[in-house]
Design a protein around this motif. Structure first.
Motif, PDB file in Angstrom:
ATOM      1  N   GLU A   1      11.891  -3.370   3.096  1.00  0.00           N
ATOM      2  CA  GLU A   1      12.931  -2.364   2.926  1.00  0.00           C
ATOM      3  C   GLU A   1      12.458  -1.179   2.096  1.00  0.00           C
ATOM      4  O   GLU A   1      12.956  -0.063   2.256  1.00  0.00           O
ATOM      5  N   ASP A   2      11.496  -1.435   1.248  1.00  0.00           N
ATOM      6  CA  ASP A   2      10.980  -0.355   0.410  1.00  0.00           C
ATOM      7  C   ASP A   2       9.893   0.445   1.102  1.00  0.00           C
ATOM      8  O   ASP A   2       9.273   1.329   0.501  1.00  0.00           O
ATOM      9  N   GLY A   3       9.616   0.129   2.373  1.00  0.00           N
ATOM     10  CA  GLY A   3       8.609   0.874   3.120  1.00  0.00           C
ATOM     11  C   GLY A   3       7.191   0.442   2.851  1.00  0.00           C
ATOM     12  O   GLY A   3       6.244   1.064   3.341  1.00  0.00           O
ATOM     13  N   ILE A   4       7.039  -0.636   2.079  1.00  0.00           N
ATOM     14  CA  ILE A   4       5.705  -1.147   1.755  1.00  0.00           C
ATOM     15  C   ILE A   4       5.477  -2.434   2.546  1.00  0.00           C
ATOM     16  O   ILE A   4       6.388  -3.260   2.668  1.00  0.00           O
ATOM     17  N   PRO A   5       4.266  -2.631   3.116  1.00  0.00           N
ATOM     18  CA  PRO A   5       4.002  -3.870   3.872  1.00  0.00           C
ATOM     19  C   PRO A   5       4.201  -5.112   3.010  1.00  0.00           C
ATOM     20  O   PRO A   5       3.704  -5.189   1.880  1.00  0.00           O
ATOM     21  N   GLU A   6       4.980  -6.067   3.564  1.00  0.00           N
ATOM     22  CA  GLU A   6       5.211  -7.335   2.870  1.00  0.00           C
ATOM     23  C   GLU A   6       4.209  -8.403   3.301  1.00  0.00           C
ATOM     24  O   GLU A   6       3.827  -9.261   2.505  1.00  0.00           O
ATOM     25  N   GLN A   7       3.845  -8.377   4.562  1.00  0.00           N
ATOM     26  CA  GLN A   7       2.860  -9.327   5.100  1.00  0.00           C
ATOM     27  C   GLN A   7       2.201  -8.722   6.321  1.00  0.00           C
ATOM     28  O   GLN A   7       2.661  -7.714   6.867  1.00  0.00           O
TER      29      GLN A   7
ATOM     30  N   THR B   1      -0.804 -13.257   6.629  1.00  0.00           N
ATOM     31  CA  THR B   1      -1.165 -13.126   5.208  1.00  0.00           C
ATOM     32  C   THR B   1      -0.057 -12.385   4.474  1.00  0.00           C
ATOM     33  O   THR B   1       0.771 -11.686   5.086  1.00  0.00           O
ATOM     34  N   ASP B   2      -0.039 -12.551   3.156  1.00  0.00           N
ATOM     35  CA  ASP B   2       0.913 -11.767   2.360  1.00  0.00           C
ATOM     36  C   ASP B   2       0.332 -10.389   2.116  1.00  0.00           C
ATOM     37  O   ASP B   2      -0.722 -10.020   2.670  1.00  0.00           O
TER      38      ASP B   2
ATOM     39  N   THR C   1      -5.998   1.571   6.680  1.00  0.00           N
ATOM     40  CA  THR C   1      -5.144   1.758   7.856  1.00  0.00           C
ATOM     41  C   THR C   1      -3.900   0.894   7.784  1.00  0.00           C
ATOM     42  O   THR C   1      -2.772   1.372   7.986  1.00  0.00           O
ATOM     43  N   ILE C   2      -4.068  -0.421   7.517  1.00  0.00           N
ATOM     44  CA  ILE C   2      -2.910  -1.310   7.534  1.00  0.00           C
ATOM     45  C   ILE C   2      -2.023  -1.104   6.318  1.00  0.00           C
ATOM     46  O   ILE C   2      -0.804  -1.313   6.359  1.00  0.00           O
ATOM     47  N   ALA C   3      -2.611  -0.675   5.189  1.00  0.00           N
ATOM     48  CA  ALA C   3      -1.796  -0.410   3.996  1.00  0.00           C
ATOM     49  C   ALA C   3      -0.883   0.789   4.217  1.00  0.00           C
ATOM     50  O   ALA C   3       0.182   0.907   3.586  1.00  0.00           O
ATOM     51  N   ALA C   4      -1.303   1.659   5.135  1.00  0.00           N
ATOM     52  CA  ALA C   4      -0.474   2.821   5.460  1.00  0.00           C
ATOM     53  C   ALA C   4       0.609   2.478   6.464  1.00  0.00           C
ATOM     54  O   ALA C   4       1.338   3.371   6.914  1.00  0.00           O
TER      55      ALA C   4
END
Length: 953
Positions: free
Chosen positions: A503-509, A422-423, A470-473
């Protein structure tokens, strides 16, 4: 029609037209021209023409004799027989013609005409058989002998009999004799054969048939020269013979062309084609871009392409005749040679050779071989194609290695994981096949959706909130999720969701890897259900009941409230099973469970212990014992009444009832085993009181149970401790003389003394001990019969033995009785087995079969207590009985009760009608004996004649 066929038809039409013109010319010759030959020249010309025709006929027969083609054997046998016969008859005709010396009998025209007519008949018959494509059985030699024998018989007939016939004598005038009619019929037959062959040519377009048609036509024209319907002249006769010679030459030429010239020309053409093909093949062989070898049956070289000889660095001449195995590694010979030998079975063989190369690498040669067979179908060698697969194998190994690495990953995921990507918003971008399979959605239906499409509603919103936090972290989340498939069914997955950080430390998918644990969840649920619930009725089982009973006992320790346990079973459940089958029995249990469950409170427990036993556990009753007992009894009565109502099985109404044992308990000084034991005692008392009863536990039942247990223990050891005795009560006839005895079992207990049979026989029946005890009684009785057989005054006395239903149902009952009779030597005719009619309420047909088998041994049967049951009369006509025993209840009242007397008379009349003996038991007075004797009773038994007592040795 093709041009060459039109040319052939034109040639034969010219031939036929020439024959007609020639014949017309001979007929139209003037008188001076007809007689241009004198008699001497005429005879010589006739002789030469006949000899020539005979030689050609024999040549035709010779061609047929040497025919070897299986497809032409029928034609050959017809030609061989026909033209051998024709040639032989023409020889006889020539020898009997005018001017020829006599042969056995003088030559004369009648004999010559006979042989001529028969020869022409044989001639046209042969052609007719050819036209019909007749099939003659047997060998050609047989038909050659038939022709020879036929010639001999016709020779005898023509030599000795024909001179007396007027049919072959000519009279003055044209066409005046029967001979001319025969000649005319032969002409017509020839024309008919011509038409027959012409029709075959029309259908087959074979020039050979057209040739035969023209030949028959010319032969028919020639035969007309010998008819006296035309002018008579020697020139016309010689013309007829000339026609025959021409026809025979045409026949021989046709047969020779078809069976000699044409096959020879085909062979020569095939040789030319074969030589051309051989040159082409040699050219192809020499330039073949692959290695091909040909080996003989011993696997020696016969041939090899240049590529093969170049690889081996050998000349073909060096290889020919040498074993192929000389050029194979020693390590592979043992493996390859058995494979090559299997080619003899006709199956191709493929294998690979590994040949060390000078460079140190191994050269791989793929060999594909097929067997060769000779004309007889036997193995004659093989052809093998050899291909260098070294580079291909290298490429394949490299490809396989790469493919294996990729495939292992894919297989591992697809076989064991449900994968979705998923995205960052949770929208599905990729799914694998297993995801589609378990969710039942197509890939197009899933892409672009989020996982709320699969939400089952089983988990609270907090469950998914925690997962997203949890996964957003950026952390992986693992848990078990219940999803809903497209068809609405639920399935469980063990999910691991891994975030991919940009690269920005945020989950992409996110990638979710799931495992299907639905079966495990179902198994856990089934295990729990099987552990605590009955699979048939869905009610709690014994284990669940025990846990809940312990809980109630523990809870009642904290208060004063009573609890109750109701133990019940269905009274006639076995009858339902036996009569309607186990499926109906299971349905009865399910319906009974539903009725019971509907009557109790929500907190009460209804459990099934097994079979037809149910338990109702009532908690939180009144603190006063009397009121609590009333509450429990009221519930028990509701259940009893409910189960007493008929059950409907698809229109079949089944009536049942139940017996209920009830006990109250508190948590003081009692455990669950004692509670169940008390309920069992109460249930046992309810059954003793006639079933369909409710009985509450009383302390006195404990004592009865202990007594029952003690009696059962003593009963089990009584046989081994020799505590049983057999007493005998006499049976007398009308003169009060002993006719036999009834064997009666007695138990002499060392402490209780004489135990009544009424108290221990039912227990022996219930426990199954009656089978071994009954065998012991039968052994004692048969031994007594054997002893009496040695005493003349006692040798005819009978012994009757009571048989229980449990004994009769025993599978080994017949063999047991037979073995006892064989062992003791007792006369089976003196043994009578007494049965009660209640024993036939079930398994009637099987019981009858056992009785019939024992009757074949000589054993007799008596129906005891007759008249006390409900269906006795229906059994009498089917059972192989010898005696009826009138029950004591009728005998006691025959002198004081008219009904009892009437029943006794009826039994006696019925027995007389059925030719059965009647025994009256329980006689205690002389008046009873005399009344029964007057009514026709046969045997008598009772205290009046003697009490049961042991027989002293």
């Amino acid at each position: 029609m093709r041009p060459y066929m039109r040319q052939t038809l034109g040639s034969y039409l010219v031939l036929c037209l020439a024959a007609i013109v020639g014949f017309a010319g001979l007929v139209a010759l003037p008188q001076s021209a007809r007689d241009f030959l004198n008699v001497e020249y005429q005879l010589a010309a006739h002789f030469l023409l006949e000899v020539f025709a005979i030689v050609v006929a024999f040549m035709i027969a010779s061609l047929a004799w040497h025919e070897r083609d299986p497809d032409y054997q029928d034609m050959a046998k017809v030609l061989l027989m026909g033209f051998t016969l024709v040639a032989s008859l023409d020889v006889l005709h020539l020898m009997n013609s005018n001017g020829m010396p006599g042969f056995i009998t003088p030559s004369n025209p009648e004999k010559a005409r006979f042989f001529w007519a028969v020869a022409r008949s044989a001639e046209v018959a042969t052609l007719f058989l050819l036209g019909l494509r007749a099939s003659l059985p047997g060998y050609k030699l047989w038909w050659l002998l038939v022709a020879a024998c036929g010639s001999g018989l016709l020779f005898l007939l023509g030599t000795f009999e024909v001179q007396q016939w007027k049919h072959f004598q000519l009279t003055a005038g044209l066409g005046a004799g029967p001979f001319d009619i025969i000649g005319l019929l032969i002409c017509i037959a020839n024309f008919f054969c011509a038409a027959l062959f012409y029709s075959q040519w029309r259908s087959s377009q074979d020039p050979y048939h057209l040739h035969l048609a023209a030949t028959c036509f010319v032969l028919g024209i020639g035969q007309m020269a010998f008819l006296h319907y035309f002018v008579e002249s020697q020139a016309l006769y010689l013309g007829g013979h000339l026609f025959k010679v021409i026809v025979y030459c045409l026949l021989y030429h046709g047969f020779f062309q078809k069976r000699i010239v044409q096959p020879y020309e085909k062979i020569q053409a095939l040789k030319v084609q074969s030589a051309t093909a051989q040159k082409k093949w040699e050219n192809v062989w020499m330039h073949m871009p692959v290695e091909v070898i040909v080996l003989d049956q011993n696997f020696n070289y016969l041939k090899a392409t240049p590529m093969h000889t170049q690889r081996l660095n050998k000349q073909l001449e060096e290889l020919q005749g040498r074993p192929w195995k000389n050029y194979v590694n020693k390590e592979q010979k043992e493996t390859i040679l058995p494979l090559l030998k299997s080619l003899a079975n006709g199956r191709p063989v493929d294998f690979e050779l590994e040949i060390p190369h000078e460079s140190g690498e191994t050269q791989h040669i793929q060999v594909d071989s097929v067997p060769l067979k000779n004309f007889q179908g036997d193995f004659a060698g093989l052809v093998a194609v050899l291909k260098d697969t070294t580079e291909r194998n290298k490429a394949l190994k490299l490809l396989e290695s790469s493919y294996k690495d990729l495939n292992d990953l894919k297989v591992a995921l697809d076989a064991h994981a449900i994968v979705a990507v998923t995205d960052a918003r949770g929208v599905i971008t990729k799914v694998n096949d297993k995801f589609c399979q378990i969710s039942q959605y197509r890939r197009g239906e899933l892409l672009g959706q989020d996982h709320r499409l699969l939400n089952s509603g089983f988990h609270p919103s907090e469950f998914f909130g925690e997962m997203w936090r949890t996964i957003a972290a950026g952390k992986a989340w693992t848990g078990e999720v219940c999803n809903r498939a497209k068809d609405g069914s639920l399935y469980w997955v063990h999910s691991t969701i891994v975030p991919f950080i940009g690269e920005d430390g945020i989950p992409e998918q996110y990638i979710a890897i799931r495992a299907n644990i639905t079966e495990r969840k179902k198994a856990e649920q089934r295990s729990q259900t099987m552990a605590l619930y009955d699979m048939l009725t869905g009610l709690p089982n014994r284990h669940f009941l025990g846990e809940h009973l312990r809980m109630l006992i523990a809870r009642s320790l904290q208060g004063n409230q009573y609890n109750a346990l109701l133990l019940l079973d269905l009274d006639n459940f076995k009858d339902v099973n036996d009569s309607l089958g186990h499926t109906r029995g299971d349905e009865l249990l399910c319906q009974a469970a539903k009725r019971i469950r509907a009557l109790v409170r929500e907190d009460d427990v209804v459990a099934r212990l097994g079979g037809d036993e149910f338990v109702i556990l009532l908690g939180s009753l009144d603190e006063e014992e009397k009121k609590a007992n009333i509450q429990a009894e009221n519930m028990a009565e509701k259940v009893r009444y409910s189960l007493e109502q008929a059950f409907d099985f698809e229109g079949i109404m089944v009536h049942s009832s139940c017996s209920i044992g009830l006990t109250l308990f508190q948590g003081k000084n009692i455990n669950q085993e004692e509670v169940l034991q008390r309920a069992e005692m109460a249930l046992y008392r309810a059954k003793e009181h006639g079933r369909n009863q409710i009985c509450a536990f009383e302390p006195s039942m404990q004592e009865e149970m202990l007594w029952h247990a003690a009696v059962m223990h003593d009963l089990r050891v009584a046989l081994d401790r020799e505590q049983f005795r057999v007493f005998y009560q006499v049976l007398v006839d009308k003169d009060q003389k002993p006719a036999g005895y009834e064997a009666l079992l007695r138990w002499i207990h060392p402490e209780r003394g004489m135990v009544s049979p009424l108290s221990f026989i039912p227990k022996a029946e219930e426990s199954g001990l009656i089978v071994s005890i009954g065998q012991w009684v039968m052994l004692q009785a048969c031994q007594q019969l054997a002893i009496w057989a040695q005493q003349p005054e006692m040798a005819k006395l009978t012994i009757s033995i009571n048989i229980s239903a449990r004994q009769l149902r025993d599978a080994d009952f017949h063999d047991s009785v037979q073995n006892i009779l064989r062992t003791t030597g007792a006369n089976p005719e003196l043994l009578c087995l007494e049965l009660t009619e209640s024993m036939f309420h079930t398994d009637l047909q099987q019981s009858i079969q056992k009785m019939k088998r024992l009757r074949l041994l000589g054993v007799k049967f008596a129906l005891d207590d007759f008249g006390t049951g409900y269906s006795s009369l229906s059994y009498l006509k089917r059972l192989p009985l010898h005696e009826l025993k009138i029950d004591k209840s009728f005998v006691d009242e025959i002198l004081i009760d008219e009904n009892a007397a009437a029943i006794a008379k009826t039994i006696l009349v019925l027995a007389q009608t059925l030719q059965l003996m009647v025994v009256a038991e329980g006689i205690e007075h002389l008046e009873q004996f005399e009344w029964l004797r007057e009514q026709g009773c046969h045997l008598f038994q009772g205290y009046y004649f003697g009490k049961p007592q042991p027989i002293e040795p």
